[in-house]
Design an enzyme around this catalytic site. Structure first.
Site, PDB file in Angstrom:
ATOM      1  N   TYR A  89       0.847  -1.199   0.000  1.00 37.39           N
ATOM      2  CA  TYR A  89       0.000   0.000   0.000  1.00 37.39           C
ATOM      3  C   TYR A  89       0.878   1.244   0.000  1.00 37.39           C
ATOM      4  O   TYR A  89       1.486   1.590   1.016  1.00 37.39           O
ATOM      5  CB  TYR A  89      -0.916   0.030   1.226  1.00 37.39           C
ATOM      6  CG  TYR A  89      -1.914  -1.097   1.322  1.00 37.39           C
ATOM      7  CD1 TYR A  89      -2.203  -1.912   0.243  1.00 37.39           C
ATOM      8  CD2 TYR A  89      -2.576  -1.348   2.523  1.00 37.39           C
ATOM      9  CE1 TYR A  89      -3.114  -2.954   0.350  1.00 37.39           C
ATOM     10  CE2 TYR A  89      -3.493  -2.376   2.633  1.00 37.39           C
ATOM     11  CZ  TYR A  89      -3.762  -3.182   1.548  1.00 37.39           C
ATOM     12  OH  TYR A  89      -4.667  -4.195   1.668  1.00 37.39           O
ATOM     13  N   SER A 132     -13.120  -4.765   1.858  1.00 32.65           N
ATOM     14  CA  SER A 132     -14.093  -4.132   0.964  1.00 32.65           C
ATOM     15  C   SER A 132     -15.531  -4.527   1.313  1.00 32.65           C
ATOM     16  O   SER A 132     -16.316  -4.892   0.432  1.00 32.65           O
ATOM     17  CB  SER A 132     -13.797  -4.478  -0.502  1.00 32.65           C
ATOM     18  OG  SER A 132     -12.566  -3.935  -0.904  1.00 32.65           O
TER      19      SER A 132
END
Length: 313
Positions: free
Chosen positions: A36, A184
């Protein structure tokens, strides 16, 4: 992840404000990864740790996805030598001497799962990591990996419009005593009702590369948002809170501990997400959502072709 890349420009001070507010609200489980922002996100969490103290947080991070700066193309590696090197680098970026939960981010298809698991078991023995996790693993892989060392958590995409784990994965988690961490859970923001077409996304938003977010598929998937919005109106809450409450309720439905990790970089949405804990869905509510949005109802793949590598491996 969104605090470092993929969803528009990053703002470290805004992100740190949001992270501090999370801790104040009792949200202490933080999920990051070396990929990330190519280390940026771990460094950001490290700044929080330096400010609030190591005992204030439970840290999960991941290895296994290698990328070049500014590119989506990636290489998946579970090489034992790389695992040790990646762990040391993550520890340095986080500013800690141990990681609570260390995940195989993606599974290298041509390497026996025993190899990375044995490397991770040694890191547990050395006290560098507390627990081992794995992402997007099939039931067979979970069972094989768990013979080497106990898997604590499986992290896979799961939400009202991504129901893949219901096909054998939850049963394997229940059998092996593995917790489930859905990422998610808001469908990358789609289930919040914030978009009606691809044009609602910034030009550099990574979701534009995902088939499920192509205009034709967005139009076909709006019925899912409408079902969530209708229930939110009936209950006087936000669509995101209905979507999260549904995910949380699946823990009881499948008899598996579930800890969703909704991502956000803004305090407003963080507070909305936490408030989902006070939204009560009745069995009839859940049955209605399952009827309106059955497994497989969403149009479009959840990743571009490159991102599908290592999923449910």
């Amino acid at each position: 992840m969104g605090m470092s890349e993929f969803y528009g420009p990053r703002d470290d001070e805004q992100s740190l404000t949001t992270l501090n507010r999370a801790l104040d609200l009792g949200v202490t489980f933080l999920d990051t990864a070396e990929t990330y922002g190519l280390g940026h996100n771990e460094e950001l969490v490290g700044r929080l740790i330096a400010e609030r103290g190591r005992d204030a947080v439970t840290i999960a991070t991941k290895f296994g996805i290698l990328r070049e700066p500014g590119a989506y193309a990636r290489v998946i590696s579970n090489d034992p030598a790389y695992i040790r090197e990646a762990c040391e680098k993550s520890l340095k970026r986080l500013g800690t001497d141990y990681i609570d939960l260390y995940y195989i981010h993606r599974i290298e298809l041509d390497r026996p799962i025993d190899e990375p698991m044995e490397a991770l078991a040694r890191l547990v023995e050395e006290g560098k990591i507390g627990h081992i996790g794995i992402c997007e693993a099939s039931p067979a892989t979970l069972r094989r990996a768990n013979t080497v060392h106990q898997i604590t958590a499986l992290q896979s995409e799961y939400s009202l419009w991504t129901r893949d784990p219901e096909d054998g994965v939850f049963a394997a988690c229940r059998e092996l005593g593995i917790g489930f961490v859905p990422y998610s859970p808001l469908g990358r923001g789609f289930l919040t009702g914030a978009m009606n077409s691809t044009e609602d996304l910034a030009e550099d938003d990574a979701r534009r590369s995902i088939p499920r977010f192509e205009d034709a598929n967005v139009s076909r998937n709006l019925f899912i948002v409408q079902a969530v919005q209708k229930m939110a109106e009936d209950k006087g809450c936000k669509p995101a809170q209905i979507a999260l409450a549904w995910v949380i309720a699946q823990g009881q439905a499948h008899d598996v501990p579930i800890v969703p990790i909704p991502g956000t970089k803004r305090v407003q949405y963080l507070e909305e997400n936490v408030s989902a804990l006070s939204v009560e869905l009745t069995p009839d509510d859940i049955e209605e959502l399952n009827r309106l949005v059955p497994p497989g109802a969403a149009a479009g793949e959840r990743y571009p072709a490159e991102g599908m590598k290592g999923l449910n491996a």
